[in-house]
Design an enzyme around this catalytic site. Structure first.
Site, PDB file in Angstrom:
ATOM      1  N   SER A   1       1.355  -0.670  -0.038  1.00 24.05           N
ATOM      2  CA  SER A   1      -0.437   0.116  -0.047  1.00 24.05           C
ATOM      3  C   SER A   1       0.909   1.112  -0.165  1.00 24.05           C
ATOM      4  CB  SER A   1      -0.670  -0.245   0.662  1.00 24.05           C
ATOM      5  OG  SER A   1      -1.656   1.350   1.470  1.00 24.05           O
TER       6      SER A   1
ATOM      7  N   TYR B   1      -3.593  -1.689  10.181  1.00 23.68           N
ATOM      8  CA  TYR B   1      -3.385  -1.104   8.676  1.00 23.68           C
ATOM      9  C   TYR B   1      -1.959  -1.059   8.113  1.00 23.68           C
ATOM     10  CZ  TYR B   1      -4.795  -1.443   3.951  1.00 23.68           C
ATOM     11  OH  TYR B   1      -4.136  -0.940   2.620  1.00 23.68           O
TER      12      TYR B   1
HETATM   13  P1  NAP Z   1     -11.648  -5.517  -1.230  1.00 23.79           P
HETATM   14  O1  NAP Z   1     -12.767  -4.964  -2.406  1.00 23.79           O
HETATM   15  O2  NAP Z   1     -12.091  -4.876   0.125  1.00 23.79           O
HETATM   16  O3  NAP Z   1     -11.057  -6.411  -1.467  1.00 23.79           O
HETATM   17  C1  NAP Z   1     -10.645  -7.101  -0.658  1.00 23.79           C
HETATM   18  C2  NAP Z   1     -10.663  -8.788  -0.855  1.00 23.79           C
HETATM   19  O4  NAP Z   1      -9.351  -9.223   0.827  1.00 23.79           O
HETATM   20  C3  NAP Z   1     -11.795  -9.277  -0.609  1.00 23.79           C
HETATM   21  O5  NAP Z   1     -11.910 -10.940  -1.382  1.00 23.79           O
HETATM   22  C4  NAP Z   1     -11.743 -10.354   0.657  1.00 23.79           C
HETATM   23  O6  NAP Z   1     -12.609 -10.844   0.695  1.00 23.79           O
HETATM   24  C5  NAP Z   1     -10.587 -10.766   0.904  1.00 23.79           C
HETATM   25  N1  NAP Z   1     -10.164 -11.416   2.495  1.00 23.79           N
HETATM   26  C6  NAP Z   1     -11.003  -9.694   3.574  1.00 23.79           C
HETATM   27  N2  NAP Z   1     -10.764 -10.768   4.948  1.00 23.79           N
HETATM   28  C7  NAP Z   1     -10.328 -12.123   3.842  1.00 23.79           C
HETATM   29  C8  NAP Z   1      -9.760 -13.272   4.647  1.00 23.79           C
HETATM   30  N3  NAP Z   1     -10.007 -13.627   6.020  1.00 23.79           N
HETATM   31  N4  NAP Z   1      -9.865 -14.312   4.457  1.00 23.79           N
HETATM   32  C9  NAP Z   1      -9.817 -14.452   2.879  1.00 23.79           C
HETATM   33  N5  NAP Z   1      -9.721 -13.322   2.289  1.00 23.79           N
HETATM   34  C10 NAP Z   1     -10.442 -12.607   2.938  1.00 23.79           C
HETATM   35  O7  NAP Z   1     -10.350  -4.197  -1.212  1.00 23.79           O
HETATM   36  P2  NAP Z   1      -9.230  -3.795  -2.071  1.00 23.79           P
HETATM   37  O8  NAP Z   1      -9.324  -2.478  -2.966  1.00 23.79           O
HETATM   38  O9  NAP Z   1      -9.468  -5.086  -3.171  1.00 23.79           O
HETATM   39  O10 NAP Z   1      -8.371  -5.275  -1.823  1.00 23.79           O
HETATM   40  C11 NAP Z   1      -7.241  -5.670  -2.008  1.00 23.79           C
HETATM   41  C12 NAP Z   1      -5.298  -5.751  -1.454  1.00 23.79           C
HETATM   42  O11 NAP Z   1      -5.460  -4.215  -1.835  1.00 23.79           O
HETATM   43  C13 NAP Z   1      -5.753  -5.501  -0.030  1.00 23.79           C
HETATM   44  O12 NAP Z   1      -4.639  -5.774   0.132  1.00 23.79           O
HETATM   45  C14 NAP Z   1      -5.163  -3.767  -0.450  1.00 23.79           C
HETATM   46  O13 NAP Z   1      -4.954  -3.828   1.257  1.00 23.79           O
HETATM   47  C15 NAP Z   1      -4.582  -3.292  -0.756  1.00 23.79           C
HETATM   48  N6  NAP Z   1      -4.994  -2.195  -0.897  1.00 23.79           N
HETATM   49  C16 NAP Z   1      -5.714  -1.387  -1.590  1.00 23.79           C
HETATM   50  C17 NAP Z   1      -5.575   0.024  -1.847  1.00 23.79           C
HETATM   51  C18 NAP Z   1      -6.706   0.705  -2.301  1.00 23.79           C
HETATM   52  O14 NAP Z   1      -7.042   1.776  -2.413  1.00 23.79           O
HETATM   53  N7  NAP Z   1      -8.193  -0.015  -2.627  1.00 23.79           N
HETATM   54  C19 NAP Z   1      -4.908   0.109  -1.621  1.00 23.79           C
HETATM   55  C20 NAP Z   1      -4.150   0.475  -1.060  1.00 23.79           C
HETATM   56  C21 NAP Z   1      -3.649  -1.071  -1.118  1.00 23.79           C
HETATM   57  P3  NAP Z   1     -14.555 -10.749   1.028  1.00 23.79           P
HETATM   58  O15 NAP Z   1     -15.431  -9.963  -0.423  1.00 23.79           O
HETATM   59  O16 NAP Z   1     -14.949 -12.174   1.360  1.00 23.79           O
HETATM   60  O17 NAP Z   1     -14.210  -8.818   1.888  1.00 23.79           O
END
Ligand code: NAP
Length: 246
Positions: free
Chosen positions: A138, A151
């Site tokens: 991130s 986080y």
């Molecule tokens: P998201 O839409 O909330 O996706 C997160 C994913 O992780 C979902 O598939 C979620 O499943 C899964 N997850 C959460 N808890 C879990 C568990 N206990 N076991 C298995 N899977 C689990 O958000 P995203 O933005 O795509 O996030 C993906 C990655 O990118 C994360 O590591 C996040 O920190 C990182 N990131 C995102 C951003 C941003 O701006 N969006 C920025 C920097 C980094 P559920 O759908 O069931 O919750």
């Protein structure tokens, strides 16, 4: 076949049911990989979209709230690529931050990431196979953020682990790298986008002049999974519209 092709490769993506993980699964499949879409709930939509695009995918239920959940997933399966994407975020002022919110985030975002990488790499190293690990970090691997203590701590940890694992495994042809997404339109940023002032303030600071889309991250993940990145080790690639350059 180009150096960017994933033809003949087998990949596993955690958290592949939605957001960045879903886009990465689609991207890897489009580049030719057979993709295992893992999630704590159904990845049916991702599978359907991959099938519609002519790709190959299967589903695996994996709840990484148990950080050791993936220990038996890789043995004998011939995986070449692991995308450690699953992650959660909890928001609260630091002085009110609970142990539960600390542990939940650390378990999924850091402990599960390490032990899943360990299980995947053990298999590749034992068979002397080249392999690629891409961790999703991130911009909060570099910045402090606000109200996101666990986080930020976990994502700084992801950047550090990416480097230490690269140091240990690079000579044995296991590449470990990370992608640091900026502000991407997914469930993770729903709360930020629901607040118009916060949304605009973030937008105003992004040199590219737009929030990121999950597909922006997928393209970088394909590169870090492909032979094209064979000499790239221990890097944290920022895909943030220039956010950290500012
Ligand atoms: P998201 O839409 O909330 O996706 C997160 C994913 O992780 C979902 O598939 C979620 O499943 C899964 N997850 C959460 N808890 C879990 C568990 N206990 N076991 C298995 N899977 C689990 O958000 P995203 O933005 O795509 O996030 C993906 C990655 O990118 C994360 O590591 C996040 O920190 C990182 N990131 C995102 C951003 C941003 O701006 N969006 C920025 C920097 C980094 P559920 O759908 O069931 O919750």
């Amino acid at each position: 076949m180009t150096r960017f092709s994933l033809e003949g490769r087998r990949a596993l993506v955690t958290g592949a049911n939605t957001g960045i993980g879903q886009a990465i699964a689609l991207g890897l499949a489009a580049a030719g990989a057979r993709v295992t879409c893992s999630g704590r709930r159904s990845c049916a939509e991702t599978l359907e979209r991959i099938a519609r695009a002519g790709g190959a995918a299967q589903e695996l239920t994996l709840d990484l709230a148990d950080p050791m959940a993936a220990q038996d997933v890789f043995a004998g399966e011939g995986y070449d690529i692991l995308i450690n994407n699953a992650g959660i975020i909890r928001r609260a002022p630091a002085e009110e931050f609970t142990e539960a919110d600390w542990d939940a985030v650390m378990d999924v975002n850091l402990k599960a990431l390490f032990f899943t990488a360990r299980a995947f790499a053990r298999e590749a190293l034992a068979q002397d196979r080249p392999a690629k690990i891409v961790n999703i970090a991130s911009v909060l691997s570099f910045q402090g953020g606000v109200r996101v203590a666990s986080y930020t701590a976990a994502k700084h940890g992801v950047a550090g682990l990416t480097k230490t694992l690269a140091n240990e495994w690079a000579a044995r042809r296991v590449n470990v790298n990370a992608i640091a997404p900026g502000y991407i339109e997914t469930n993770n940023t729903e709360a930020l986008r629901a607040d118009p002032a916060r949304f605009q303030a973030i937008l105003d600071r992004i040199p590219a002049g737009r929030w990121g889309q999950p597909e922006d991250i997928a393209d970088a993940a394909v590169f870090l999974s492909a032979p094209a990145s064979d000499y790239v080790h221990g890097t944290v690639l920022c895909v943030d519209g220039g956010w950290l350059a500012r």
